[in-house]
Each structure stands twice: as C-alpha cells, then as structure tokens.
Write an enzyme that holds these catalytic residues in place. Structure first.
Site, PDB file in Angstrom:
ATOM      1  N   TYR A   1      33.925  36.732  44.330  1.00  0.00           N
ATOM      2  CA  TYR A   1      35.030  36.328  43.451  1.00  0.00           C
ATOM      3  C   TYR A   1      35.866  35.193  44.061  1.00  0.00           C
ATOM      4  O   TYR A   1      36.658  34.569  43.364  1.00  0.00           O
ATOM      5  CB  TYR A   1      35.924  37.527  43.137  1.00  0.00           C
ATOM      6  CG  TYR A   1      35.245  38.522  42.224  1.00  0.00           C
ATOM      7  CD1 TYR A   1      35.283  38.362  40.839  1.00  0.00           C
ATOM      8  CD2 TYR A   1      34.544  39.607  42.747  1.00  0.00           C
ATOM      9  CE1 TYR A   1      34.642  39.263  39.999  1.00  0.00           C
ATOM     10  CE2 TYR A   1      33.901  40.502  41.914  1.00  0.00           C
ATOM     11  CZ  TYR A   1      33.958  40.325  40.538  1.00  0.00           C
ATOM     12  OH  TYR A   1      33.311  41.219  39.715  1.00  0.00           O
TER      13      TYR A   1
ATOM     14  N   CYS B   1      35.767  49.849  43.684  1.00  0.00           N
ATOM     15  CA  CYS B   1      35.047  48.637  43.303  1.00  0.00           C
ATOM     16  C   CYS B   1      33.713  48.644  44.034  1.00  0.00           C
ATOM     17  O   CYS B   1      33.612  49.182  45.142  1.00  0.00           O
ATOM     18  CB  CYS B   1      35.860  47.401  43.675  1.00  0.00           C
ATOM     19  SG  CYS B   1      35.067  45.826  43.276  1.00  0.00           S
TER      20      CYS B   1
ATOM     21  N   ASN C   1      38.497  47.679  35.453  1.00  0.00           N
ATOM     22  CA  ASN C   1      39.106  46.427  35.881  1.00  0.00           C
ATOM     23  C   ASN C   1      40.316  46.043  35.026  1.00  0.00           C
ATOM     24  O   ASN C   1      40.386  46.425  33.866  1.00  0.00           O
ATOM     25  CB  ASN C   1      38.075  45.291  35.812  1.00  0.00           C
ATOM     26  CG  ASN C   1      37.118  45.309  36.981  1.00  0.00           C
ATOM     27  OD1 ASN C   1      37.522  45.512  38.105  1.00  0.00           O
ATOM     28  ND2 ASN C   1      35.843  45.095  36.712  1.00  0.00           N
TER      29      ASN C   1
ATOM     30  N   HIS D   1      38.909  42.200  44.272  1.00  0.00           N
ATOM     31  CA  HIS D   1      38.300  40.924  43.887  1.00  0.00           C
ATOM     32  C   HIS D   1      38.935  39.743  44.619  1.00  0.00           C
ATOM     33  O   HIS D   1      38.862  38.605  44.157  1.00  0.00           O
ATOM     34  CB  HIS D   1      38.354  40.720  42.368  1.00  0.00           C
ATOM     35  CG  HIS D   1      37.414  41.630  41.637  1.00  0.00           C
ATOM     36  ND1 HIS D   1      37.206  41.557  40.267  1.00  0.00           N
ATOM     37  CD2 HIS D   1      36.626  42.651  42.075  1.00  0.00           C
ATOM     38  CE1 HIS D   1      36.325  42.482  39.909  1.00  0.00           C
ATOM     39  NE2 HIS D   1      35.977  43.162  40.991  1.00  0.00           N
TER      40      HIS D   1
ATOM     41  N   ARG E   1      36.139  40.841  25.858  1.00  0.00           N
ATOM     42  CA  ARG E   1      35.719  40.188  27.096  1.00  0.00           C
ATOM     43  C   ARG E   1      35.275  38.749  26.820  1.00  0.00           C
ATOM     44  O   ARG E   1      35.574  37.839  27.600  1.00  0.00           O
ATOM     45  CB  ARG E   1      34.579  40.970  27.742  1.00  0.00           C
ATOM     46  CG  ARG E   1      34.034  40.301  29.001  1.00  0.00           C
ATOM     47  CD  ARG E   1      32.917  41.113  29.628  1.00  0.00           C
ATOM     48  NE  ARG E   1      32.411  40.451  30.824  1.00  0.00           N
ATOM     49  CZ  ARG E   1      31.534  40.995  31.661  1.00  0.00           C
ATOM     50  NH1 ARG E   1      31.071  42.212  31.428  1.00  0.00           N
ATOM     51  NH2 ARG E   1      31.130  40.336  32.726  1.00  0.00           N
TER      52      ARG E   1
END
Length: 417
Positions: free
Chosen positions: A240, A163, A143, A193, A89
């Site tokens: 987002y 989500c 995700n 998102h 990440r």
C-alpha cells in the site's frame, strides 16, 4: 464454541471455512453465517458445508439474516462486511481520479468514503453483539481496519483488528529464504495499510540485510516500487506504500486500467457459479484471485489465541498505548502484539525512523478526522479529513472531492440525505 461471521455471504467466507476445516479446530462446533442477501448466503453456506464435510470437520453450519440470533452465545464474531457492495467500491476507486488523486478503497478519498459508510453500521452490529454475547471477541477484518477498529475500541467493545498484509509478507519471505513459515518472525510496524517490515528474524538472527541484498527484485515486484528504493530504505514497505512512494505512476496506471472493483465483481460471479455446483467440494483455484491471501490462517490463529488463552504473538490492529510514543495512546496501530484471552497488547517497538514517523503521524491525523466525520457527519468534516490526508492536501481538491463523495454516498449517510 460458536463462531459467528457477519458478512457470511462474502466470497471470502469459504477461505475462512477451509482454514478451519484444514486446521480441524476441534473447539469450534457451531458456525453461523449472517448476511442480508439470503440467496447469495445460501449458495456460500451450502459450499461451506461441503468443505467441512469433505474435511471431516464435525462443526454445524447454519445461516440467518438476524445479527442478534447469530451472535447469541458466540465466543467470537468476525466482521467482514462491505456496505454498498462492489458498486460502492467501484465509486471509491474511480471518482478521485477526476481530481488527480489515487482511487483506492482503503486510502485517500475512497478509503474515507468506505469509512463513512462502514463505521456506523459496524458500531450498530457491535452493540447487538454486546447485548447477547458480552464476553465475545469481535475480530474486525472490515476495511479500513484501523479506523473501524478504533471506533469499536472507543466504544468499549472487546475488539481486535486483523489485516492479512503481515501474514502475506511472512509467507512470501519464507518462500524467498526457503524456510518454513513458522521460522520467520517479522518486525512489523505502522498503521493499517501503512506498515513497514523493519526486521526479519530467522532462528533469532535478523536476516533483513541479506534478504534485501539477494531478493530486492522479487520483493519489489510484489510491492510495486523499485528495488533500489527498498535497498535505500533498508526495510520492506507494504504494497500500500506504492500509493505514496509512486503516486503519479500508480495514478497514470489507474486511469488506463479497469478498477479493481470491476475485476473483483467478475471474479465473484465466477466463484458463486462454482460454489453453486454441488460437485465442487474443495476450495477452487479461482479464489486466489479474490484477494485476502492467508486470511483464513490469520483469522483462525487469532481466534484461537483470543479464546484458548494464549499467549501468542500476532500482528494485529490494537490500541497504541505508548508503543509509538509520538501517537496518542488511543490511536490504533498495526504491530506485533501479545494476544491471549484477555485481549491484545502491543509489544515494545524500537524507535521509529524519522521518515516513517512523519508519514505515520500525518496519516494518523487524517484517521482521527476521518473517524470524527464518520461518527458526527457533516460535509465540512469530510473536507477537513481529506485536506489532512497526505495524498490530497490541497483545499480546492479536498473541497471538490468532499462534494462528490457526499453526493455519491448520500444513500448510506443519514446526515447527507
């Protein structure tokens, strides 16, 4: 009922277990956490057992590294895994910055990197689940939820994507309006998102205009865009959307701030220390810093709808099937849906404004190419997906990003080794 959690060693897991315990879901009598990291898994599991015991919930909780054992006889399997962990990440959130692009784990180049690592692993897990629990529902929280859920549905799996954005917005708005959460129904539309709240109904009346008139400043603070933009849009974009509506501002901030992955890694270390303390028997306040607000509430409600028959209305990631007529039917959209033991079906969506439809269509095209790259591999497919993303869109930048993405993620991509 048996509930299996893949990625059970996640620091999120106590949030889920606390939600089950607080709601006292009587149908769930067995919970199995599966994770390859045995040491971390046992720390999390021991704390989860204390949560259940403290709440007086009778469910038995056990652990295993074996997905097949964990899923055998399960009614529902929750996916919350992170291939590559926080280290991967960190890369997702940093390497795009050198090319002048947003660094984020679910959108842009970072989101594509995560999809490439994740889709093959999730599909392999789903095949194991189908072999030993063909009637089980797969609830995907991993995700990028839209792309991963579309991969599952394309292979015929009984899957629904989840989500926490919609339920988080619902709770925020209920607080602003000083009403109970159950009194609020959002009209939530878009892709994972990439969603907008286009209506807020309380007692059957749309209160969105007065919400924007009276509380735009508070909402804008959560989302990261100016309140005047919310009023002009006449709707509430998800947080987002700041990557699109305030790209340069967010990019400048990212370049001078520590990546979210570094922050989360610190939070996780603190949480695991707390979980390891046998005197800690309640969810620690530090868990709110981890993200995923209201995840447990949304997940428990969705599992209940899928296994107890419903019908209930939830905002989930589901096959489009005409809900947004400008998208293919097999596209996965995030919208209000009817959920029962036969699955999830999108509710009718009123015609989408042109400004939204254009961006949704653009990102949907990227997601199609991203899924092809995840399934078939190839550096050029990666570059093509990046070129199609509205946050990138230049061939030289897409090529540079593709080369760096493949180099960094080669250990997770068999075709790149």
């Amino acid at each position: 009922m048996k509930l299996t959690v893949v990625g059970g060693g996640s620091t999120y897991t106590p949030e889920l277990i606390d939600g089950l315990a607080v709601r006292r879901e009587p149908a769930i009598d067995e919970i199995v956490l599966v994770d390859p990291d045995a040491e971390r898994l046992e720390v999390v599991a021991a704390f989860c057992r204390r949560l259940l015991q403290e709440a007086g919930h009778p469910a038995r909780l056990r652990t295993t590294p074996d997905v097949v054992e964990a899923a055998t006889g399960a009614s529902a399997v929750l996916l919350q895994l992170r291939v590559g962990g926080q280290e991967a990440r960190f890369g997702d959130e940093t390497f795009p910055l050198d090319c002048g692009c947003i660094g984020q784990e679910t959108t842009g180049a970072g989101g594509l990197a995560k999809a490439l690592r994740t889709v093959p692993v999730v599909l392999d897990i789903a095949e194991h689940v189908r072999a030993v629990a063909p009637d089980a529902w797969i609830v995907n929280f991993t995700n990028p939820v839209g792309i991963v859920t579309r991969a599952l549905l394309a292979e015929g799996h009984r899957a629904v994507g989840l989500c926490n954005v919609a339920i988080t917005f619902s709770r925020w708005i209920a607080q602003l309006l000083d009403v109970t959460p159950d009194a609020v129904r959002l009209e939530h539309t878009g892709l994972n998102h990439l969603t907008w709240v286009r209506g807020v109904r309380v007692d059957g009346r749309d209160v969105l205009p007065e919400l924007l008139s009276e509380h735009a400043d508070a909402l804008a603070g959560h989302i990261g865009v100016p309140p005047g933009l919310l009023r002009r849009l006449g709707m509430v974009p998800s947080y987002y959307l700041k990557y699109f509506y305030a790209h340069d501002e967010v990019l400048a901030q990212q370049r001078k701030s520590p990546p979210r992955a570094a922050v989360v890694a610190d939070v996780e270390r603190d949480l695991l220390k707390r979980y390891a303390d046998p005197s800690v028997k309640r969810k620690p306040e530090e868990l709110t810093k981890r993200g995923g607000a209201y995840y447990s509430e949304a997940a428990v409600q969705l599992v209940h709808a899928l296994t107890a028959g419903g019908p209930q209305e939830h905002v989930v990631n589901v096959r489009n099937d005409g809900a947004l007529p400008f998208l293919p039917d097999d596209m996965v959209v995030e919208t209000n849906s009817t959920v029962d033991s036969t699955g999830a079906r999108p509710l009718p969506v009123r015609p989408v404004e042109s400004a939204l439809a254009g961006l949704i269509g653009h990102v949907a095209g990227y997601e199609q190419l991203a899924l092809e790259a995840a399934l078939r591999g190839g550096r050029d497919r990666v570059a093509d997906a990046l070129l199609a993303h509205p946050l990138i869109g230049q061939h030289a930048v897409a090529d540079e990003l593709a080369d760096e993405l493949v180099r960094r993620n080669a250990p997770f991509l068999p075709w790149a080794r």
